[in-house]
Motif scaffolding. Sequence first.
Motif, PDB file in Angstrom:
ATOM      1  N   ASP A   2       3.805  10.496   4.272  1.00  0.00           N
ATOM      2  CA  ASP A   2       3.900   9.035   4.312  1.00  0.00           C
ATOM      3  C   ASP A   2       5.046   8.662   5.248  1.00  0.00           C
ATOM      4  OD1 ASP A   2       4.550   6.269   3.690  1.00  0.00           O
ATOM      5  OD2 ASP A   2       3.377   6.499   1.854  1.00  0.00           O
ATOM      6  N   PRO A   3       4.788   7.837   6.278  1.00  0.00           N
ATOM      7  CA  PRO A   3       5.844   7.513   7.251  1.00  0.00           C
ATOM      8  C   PRO A   3       6.940   6.606   6.690  1.00  0.00           C
ATOM      9  CG  PRO A   3       3.871   6.234   7.715  1.00  0.00           C
ATOM     10  CD  PRO A   3       3.495   7.216   6.640  1.00  0.00           C
TER      11      PRO A   3
ATOM     12  N   ASP B  59       1.001  -2.584   6.723  1.00  0.00           N
ATOM     13  CA  ASP B  59       1.481  -1.340   7.310  1.00  0.00           C
ATOM     14  C   ASP B  59       2.081  -0.458   6.219  1.00  0.00           C
ATOM     15  OD1 ASP B  59       0.827  -1.613  10.010  1.00  0.00           O
ATOM     16  OD2 ASP B  59       2.553  -2.926  10.376  1.00  0.00           O
ATOM     17  N   PRO B  60       2.103   0.864   6.420  1.00  0.00           N
ATOM     18  CA  PRO B  60       1.553   1.571   7.582  1.00  0.00           C
ATOM     19  C   PRO B  60       0.029   1.678   7.511  1.00  0.00           C
ATOM     20  CG  PRO B  60       2.403   3.141   5.992  1.00  0.00           C
ATOM     21  CD  PRO B  60       2.736   1.777   5.456  1.00  0.00           C
TER      22      PRO B  60
ATOM     23  N   ALA C  85      -6.326   6.816   6.439  1.00  0.00           N
ATOM     24  CA  ALA C  85      -4.867   6.759   6.438  1.00  0.00           C
ATOM     25  C   ALA C  85      -4.281   7.954   5.691  1.00  0.00           C
ATOM     26  CB  ALA C  85      -4.410   5.457   5.779  1.00  0.00           C
ATOM     27  N   PHE C  86      -3.006   8.216   5.972  1.00  0.00           N
ATOM     28  CA  PHE C  86      -2.242   9.261   5.282  1.00  0.00           C
ATOM     29  C   PHE C  86      -2.990  10.605   5.334  1.00  0.00           C
ATOM     30  CE2 PHE C  86      -1.359   5.136   3.207  1.00  0.00           C
ATOM     31  CZ  PHE C  86      -0.023   5.009   3.520  1.00  0.00           C
ATOM     32  N   ASP C  87      -2.934  11.361   4.229  1.00  0.00           N
ATOM     33  CA  ASP C  87      -3.661  12.634   4.130  1.00  0.00           C
ATOM     34  C   ASP C  87      -4.878  12.485   3.224  1.00  0.00           C
ATOM     35  OD1 ASP C  87      -2.295  12.199   1.803  1.00  0.00           O
ATOM     36  OD2 ASP C  87      -1.397  14.196   1.670  1.00  0.00           O
TER      37      ASP C  87
END
Length: 222
Positions: A86-87, A36-37, A128-130
Amino acid sequence: MTYTYTYPHPAVTADIVVFSVEDDRLKILLIRRKEDPFQGQWALPGGFVGIDESIDDCALRELEEETGLSGIYLEQLYTFGTPDRDPRERVISVAYFALTPMTGLTLKHGSDAMDAQWHDIDAQPELAFDHGAIIRLARERLTAKLDYSTVGLKFMPAEFTLSDVQSLYETVSGQARDKRNFRKWILSLDILEETGRKKSDGAHRPAMLYTLKTPAEIRMIK
């Protein structure tokens, strides 16, 4: 080294868009995240920069650790720093793009990746992400550089025909090229030399095989 600050500071990562061409299709190399994430989703190879590590060295290290690739052309692309990209925390990504011929490659995913695979750039999975935005910008940069540099030849194997080069340029740019004009242009750059060997291709007349005079050089075109 130990650093103490009185204000919050972001982490820095390096992410790499690896391009190649196979069967007249532009490909990108993705890894499936193990942690994760975004566990289980596809993403660009990359990771966090060590405190005593240059960003270039981080990009080279992460590329080899997560895909098994090394010694390929790598160029810094852009810095992505949207606060919520990014979380986990505030992360700034320095993005790179890399070019490699497909021949002779062996992929080997690292311990923090479930898999590493080539994907058609026009049939990407959910990312994932950008990383989708990073890939779009890398493709735009690569396409533009075909017109003012010889960077596209980094896709070529050790020996190739002029038809191979034209096909490569058409695949990456998405635009057809006039055969006569393209050959006149590429030969006028004085960057190719004949090997003295020819390649047979079915019913067509054998075509001369060429190689790059200086494989490591990228020339700017006026």
